[in-house]
Design an enzyme around this catalytic site. Sequence first.
Site, PDB file in Angstrom:
ATOM      1  CE  LYS A 139      -4.085  -2.161   0.755  1.00  0.00           C
ATOM      2  NZ  LYS A 139      -3.642  -3.547   0.537  1.00  0.00           N
TER       3      LYS A 139
HETATM    4  C1  LIG Z   1      -4.077  -4.737  -0.138  1.00  0.00           C
HETATM    5  C2  LIG Z   1      -3.220  -5.942  -0.182  1.00  0.00           C
HETATM    6  C3  LIG Z   1      -3.381  -6.950  -1.157  1.00  0.00           C
HETATM    7  C4  LIG Z   1      -4.485  -6.893  -2.186  1.00  0.00           C
HETATM    8  O1  LIG Z   1      -4.264  -5.912  -3.154  1.00  0.00           O
HETATM    9  P1  LIG Z   1      -5.476  -5.411  -4.071  1.00  0.00           P
HETATM   10  O2  LIG Z   1      -4.936  -4.275  -4.852  1.00  0.00           O
HETATM   11  O3  LIG Z   1      -6.550  -4.966  -3.104  1.00  0.00           O
HETATM   12  O4  LIG Z   1      -5.919  -6.545  -4.899  1.00  0.00           O
HETATM   13  C5  LIG Z   1      -2.518  -8.035  -1.154  1.00  0.00           C
HETATM   14  N1  LIG Z   1      -1.550  -8.155  -0.224  1.00  0.00           N
HETATM   15  C6  LIG Z   1      -1.360  -7.208   0.738  1.00  0.00           C
HETATM   16  C7  LIG Z   1      -0.291  -7.415   1.748  1.00  0.00           C
HETATM   17  C8  LIG Z   1      -2.170  -6.076   0.797  1.00  0.00           C
HETATM   18  O5  LIG Z   1      -1.984  -5.148   1.760  1.00  0.00           O
END
Ligand SMILES: *Cc1c(COP(=O)(O)O)cnc(C)c1O
Length: 495
Positions: A112
């Site tokens: 993120k």
């Molecule tokens: C948010 C997240 C995901 C999923 O990503 P998306 O873009 O929502 O599909 C996968 N792994 C981690 C560690 C995340 O924080």
Amino acid sequence: MDLFYRSTRNNQIKVKASEAILKGLADDGGLFVPDTIPTLDKSLRELAQMNYQETAYEVMKLFLTDFTEEELKNCINKAYDSKFDTKAIAPLKYADGAYFLELFHGATIAFKDMALSILPHLLTTSAKKNQVTDEIVILTATSGDTGKAALAGFADVEGTKIIVFYPKDGVSPIQEKQMVTQKGANTWVVGIRGNFDDAQTGVKKMFNNKELAEVMKRAGYQFSSANSINIGRLVPQIVYYVYAYTRLLGEGKIADGQKINAVVPTGNFGNILAAYYAKLMGVPFNKLICASNDNKVLYDFFQTGSYDRNREFILTSSPSMDILISSNLERLIYRIAGNDSEKTADLMKALSAKGSYTITEEMKQALAEFKGGYATEDKTAAVIKKIYEQDGYIIDTHTAVAASVYEEYKKNSKDDTVTVIASTASPYKFTRSVMNAIDEKYASMSDFELVDELERLSGVKVPQAIEDIRTAPVLHDRVCDKSEMQKTVEEILGL
Ligand SMILES: *Cc1c(COP(=O)(O)O)cnc(C)c1O
């Protein structure tokens, strides 16, 4: 020439990039999509000579066409700096026959950060460009990860304040500690007596409260959101797919034009959609493999063409992928519907009315480059153990879902195309699950004992984000009832 963005649910709604970033969601509830996906105007060879920040500029300038070069470079340089613990920003590590693209070297050690470290700068720049003089107040409800990444991104960013609500008894101790130790004079963290749904409902109510908006306006404030459907989060994610390909090219691991696969552990469909956009921009991707955990709505969708959220919600060891409505899928639906906003709106209406929809055979055929897969909890744990024992490399639970899906895909398809696996979190973020997967004997150790043991096994230094919470003082201890969220915001802003 300016690139415009339209709502997936109404083609008549048309805005510039900066306006789309400021608004987040279109007024009709649709998502903003660019009129066309631009193609790269530099060759992949040329891009292979560039560092992360330069690559980011080459990609983002094509999408955010109403930003000046100076504005965009300024945003990029403020985001991808020493907050990341490696100059490479997103390094590739080879293990178990694939390249792991490590997207967790930012402030909160999860992917993120790749978007939330730049979104605040894109947002404040967009505000200036559109003569918005109000201070921007980011309101977020979080079940753990997004809240911390948003706090870290917005901390001390001029012209913004951020208020995060989390369920007081609904996040892990490490997640809570990460949030309540957040520095920055413009950050507030509030625990609510209620669950995540209560927090989210409370935030939505404030967003939709016209009276509150009036009072805010008079005091010089306006709300905005750091939600993952904002194109200001999507566009920065395209960068690391271009970067991954050009690193492999630059290092001679692949030849000009050679195709590669990408495997992406998926929840809200934002990360894999970015890979798809990179492909449409001209990066030679072959298969895009969408990996789910036990909440395998997307796997079923790619198998059958029916999306159906009417099922049990399963809590797994990869909580950031525990999702039954993948919001960003709407952008893919729109595209395979031939950019038909009416058709998209109808399907989304069905999703909200009965929790399901089915696409046409023609639309399904347009999904040929996607492949769905899923991993059970047992398989997820098994692949962590296997890769550790075989290569000494330790991956987190989310990345392990992708690694397991890839293992299965390779076995069944005999496809030996060079493959990149998106590695979305540091194993230190999910230490307990990771260590339990490696050996049951760790079950009796405390969280921080496990952290030290993980360092010993992996040889990877404990990240600063984890060191910080060992000793950092608690700076936020506000708790309120779920019915008092608005009152709390009014107090914080002095309304
Ligand atoms: C948010 C997240 C995901 C999923 O990503 P998306 O873009 O929502 O599909 C996968 N792994 C981690 C560690 C995340 O924080």
